[in-house]
Design an enzyme around this catalytic site. Sequence first.
Site, mmCIF file in Angstrom:
data_model
loop_
_atom_site.group_PDB
_atom_site.id
_atom_site.type_symbol
_atom_site.label_atom_id
_atom_site.label_comp_id
_atom_site.label_asym_id
_atom_site.label_seq_id
_atom_site.Cartn_x
_atom_site.Cartn_y
_atom_site.Cartn_z
ATOM 1 N N GLU A 1 -78.737 40.901 33.611
ATOM 2 C CA GLU A 1 -79.066 40.291 32.324
ATOM 3 C C GLU A 1 -77.747 40.024 31.630
ATOM 4 O O GLU A 1 -76.899 40.906 31.572
ATOM 5 C CB GLU A 1 -79.853 41.274 31.458
ATOM 6 C CG GLU A 1 -81.314 41.354 31.770
ATOM 7 C CD GLU A 1 -81.986 42.318 30.804
ATOM 8 O OE1 GLU A 1 -82.161 41.947 29.629
ATOM 9 O OE2 GLU A 1 -82.311 43.431 31.223
ATOM 10 N N ARG B 1 -79.759 54.582 42.491
ATOM 11 C CA ARG B 1 -78.820 54.118 41.496
ATOM 12 C C ARG B 1 -77.596 55.018 41.480
ATOM 13 O O ARG B 1 -77.685 56.207 41.748
ATOM 14 C CB ARG B 1 -79.558 54.186 40.170
ATOM 15 C CG ARG B 1 -78.763 53.909 38.982
ATOM 16 C CD ARG B 1 -79.701 54.019 37.810
ATOM 17 N NE ARG B 1 -78.937 54.451 36.668
ATOM 18 C CZ ARG B 1 -79.136 53.983 35.450
ATOM 19 N NH1 ARG B 1 -80.111 53.161 35.236
ATOM 20 N NH2 ARG B 1 -78.389 54.387 34.457
ATOM 21 N N LYS C 1 -75.226 50.354 27.256
ATOM 22 C CA LYS C 1 -74.596 49.448 26.311
ATOM 23 C C LYS C 1 -74.603 50.035 24.894
ATOM 24 O O LYS C 1 -73.602 50.031 24.201
ATOM 25 C CB LYS C 1 -75.383 48.142 26.341
ATOM 26 C CG LYS C 1 -74.823 47.077 25.465
ATOM 27 C CD LYS C 1 -75.733 45.879 25.442
ATOM 28 C CE LYS C 1 -75.187 44.860 24.474
ATOM 29 N NZ LYS C 1 -76.077 43.744 24.279
HETATM 30 C C1 LIG Z 1 -79.382 58.181 36.903
HETATM 31 O O1 LIG Z 1 -79.542 57.837 35.549
HETATM 32 C C2 LIG Z 1 -80.807 57.271 35.217
HETATM 33 C C3 LIG Z 1 -80.776 56.900 33.763
HETATM 34 O O2 LIG Z 1 -80.201 57.893 32.986
HETATM 35 C C4 LIG Z 1 -81.922 58.248 35.542
HETATM 36 O O3 LIG Z 1 -83.168 57.657 35.287
HETATM 37 C C5 LIG Z 1 -81.808 58.642 36.995
HETATM 38 O O4 LIG Z 1 -82.771 59.612 37.290
HETATM 39 C C6 LIG Z 1 -80.423 59.190 37.275
HETATM 40 N N1 LIG Z 1 -80.328 59.541 38.666
HETATM 41 C C7 LIG Z 1 -79.804 60.699 39.028
HETATM 42 C C8 LIG Z 1 -79.749 60.958 40.483
HETATM 43 O O5 LIG Z 1 -79.405 61.503 38.241
#
Ligand SMILES: *[C@@H]1O[C@H](CO)[C@@H](O)[C@H](O)[C@H]1NC(C)=O
Length: 775
Positions: A266, A481, A491
């Site tokens: 985005e 992620r 942000k």
């Molecule tokens: C990474 O950060 C996101 C957003 O804070 C969260 O939803 C996710 O569970 C996190 N992943 C880990 C492995 O901590």
Amino acid sequence: MADSVALFTSIGLSEQKAKETLKNEALSSALKDAITQVQRVHGPSGVDKAMGTLLYSMASRLKDTKRLAFLSDSIGQRKISTELQLAAALEFVKSHPQDPINLKEFEEACGVGVVITPEQIEDAVESVIKKHKEQLLKERYHFNMGLLMGEARSALKWADGKVIKNEVDMQVLHLLGPKTEADLEKKPKVKFSDVFTSVGFSFLGDVMTGEGKSLMEQLRGEALKFHKTGENFKTEGYVVTPKTMDLLKKHMEITGGQIRTRFPPEPNGILHIGHAKAINFNFGYAKANNGICFLRYDDTNPEKEEEKYFTAIKDMVEWLGYKPYAVTHASDNFQQLYDLAVDLIRRGQAYVCHQKGEDLKGHNAPPSPWRDRPVEESLVLFERMKKGLFAEGEATLRMKMVMEDGKMDPVAYRIKYTPHHRTGDEWCIYPTYDYTHCLCDSIENITHSLCTKEFQARRSSYYWLCNALDVYCPVQWEYGRLNLTYTVVSKRKIIKLVETGTVRDWDDPRLFTLTALRRRGFPPEAINNFCARVGVTVSQTTTEPHLLESCVRDVLNDTAPRVMAVLEPLKVTITNLPDNFKSDVQVPDFPANEAKGSHTVPFTRTVYIEQTDFREVMEKGYKRLTPQQPVGLRHAGYVISVQKVIKDAQGKVVELEVTCCSTENAEKPKAFIHWVSQPLVCEVRLYERLFLHKHPEDTSEVPNGFLSDINPNSLQVITSALVDTSVKGAKVFDKFQFERVGYFSLDPDSTADKSLFIMLHHKMYSVLITAISSR
Ligand SMILES: *[C@@H]1O[C@H](CO)[C@@H](O)[C@H](O)[C@H]1NC(C)=O
Ligand SMILES: *[C@@H]1O[C@H](CO)[C@@H](O)[C@H](O)[C@H]1NC(C)=O
Ligand SMILES: *[C@@H]1O[C@H](CO)[C@@H](O)[C@H](O)[C@H]1NC(C)=O
């Protein structure tokens, strides 16, 4: 129960395994059906142990029992008699979901009736060994024998793997003789980081790692699971409709089977380290497979877009070394998306709703009273939405579907009277993410829609919408992620940090936005290596920044020339040199590899050393300069000995008078220190991590919020550090290793203001150097 145990043991299962199987209802019911099917044709004793094993294997691997009877028959008739054939058979039924099964194709695909003689195996192995003979003789038993196996097997698809292995073992023994001691030694382990450094870009190259797996294999880790183009339906959870096969066929005609991915940010913020993983995954996967990757701005929210974000995102993609096949915008497709929405209403799958904000929110929102309004009515109202005849919030278009999390009828279009960055005020209705994303993927003929795990919950709506409109449906793949500890990347939080003056701007080197990392001197290769490295273990683990820093050091070790810099100078006058003494000292750019060049620095009667390299009072274990202990000057070939310690009124040591002699005439000193002479004066900024706690956003760790967790020493400014003259003329983002101090990068804040610093008969220019990592 006892009956079932008896039935299962009758085909060769152990009693324990039979009981275990019974606990799995689906499996035991499928297995019973399979056995019954075979017995119906071949009589109650028709299932021998080999057949039983195959039936069990089939029952446990078959997802859809529609083909159970067919496969059981094939096993019963011994058409399918090996695991290899079974695997091919399972694959075949999976890829041919539609009736009827073409028996001839099936038997061909599964090698039914193919007989392989021992001679054929012998010949095949022989020719494979011949092909690799040179390498085999060189590497002997360190050679990857799996390769020989694999090649022989692909030449003789239906041969028994065990027989091939025996043949390979025998022929290799014949060629090399028994293993020697050297053969038994383990191969030296290649350091993981070395491998990445030598590769540069993450998804390229075919370097072997210590585990004997090629880097490509490791990097593709997750990607190995990805479907082949055109075989979307083989992915778990993919929804096959009566139109699917036709659409896929058309898709293959258009793309020629090319892999197509997209990076869809985005344009409402700056990219951070997490995006680097997405960029590497999408561009890297396409690049490694001769595919293409689009940079697509998901610009469906007119309120949030600013020109600067568009340019910044593209800059960062290119900085990381990737070139988009094309830069596209979701807004390019506004008309087509609108037409599809009208179609969706016509198909009875969407309706105009007037529930207000609050009623729409949450999972327990009441069902819309407008859900069943006539199609004609929705068509008229949607048209009126488009024409601007409703106020914002008065009407939305909703899709008739239930999301994974139970949320009903997600919104497809909402009204916004905000001009759009690209389409101006042409539209006052804007599509949502859930509506836009999958359709843009479809329009761009994307093969693999890669996204983070958070989007798993949107997968069914993705498939639903493509299928509801009978358009080509890409496959959504989720990956873990990338989260880093000791930082925040959202942000909103970065804005807070900038507004409160905690950091200077979005690219403050203490942040983990990509521009900040660039400013901190992190080379893009290092970031890509890091992404590949964490990409290998795609698990959802949170990573500590030092892993990234170590990737950076690995790259800079080979690319950042050494220079000498003194951050806290102590003046040293060498009394036994004449006043105008000056010699040139050669300093190698990379001491470990002098062939990579050198630079010269002046050596005169006055030099500067680090204050910490001198102690007035000798301490045990201290190896550097004291009044009793001489020290060597690196690269200069001199050893200096203190004659006089000069102090200011407060008793602080401000200067040393020393004598020097060449290293050849002196006893070898305990240590060599760095120094500068006739140097440049620079500002140096030393950074530490911004937050004190690992998870600054976690209120159980930091109860008063991330703003209360700032490391008070995160920035130290040294306004007059001394750096050797070789850095003169350096360009912004040029990187150096200050010997014994750490890596530094020339900061964009640097100016050429000559009047500021004048010293030692030299016109100074102000270089401003940012510390990126101290050793
Ligand atoms: C990474 O950060 C996101 C957003 O804070 C969260 O939803 C996710 O569970 C996190 N992943 C880990 C492995 O901590
Ligand atoms: C995608 O496929 C459509 C046909 O369905 C074709 O018209 C279009 O040009 C393709 N787009 C791209 C970007 O390849
Ligand atoms: C830096 O590179 C040299 C060779 O170029 C190597 O000998 C040395 O171990 C490396 N240092 C680190 C910290 O990796």
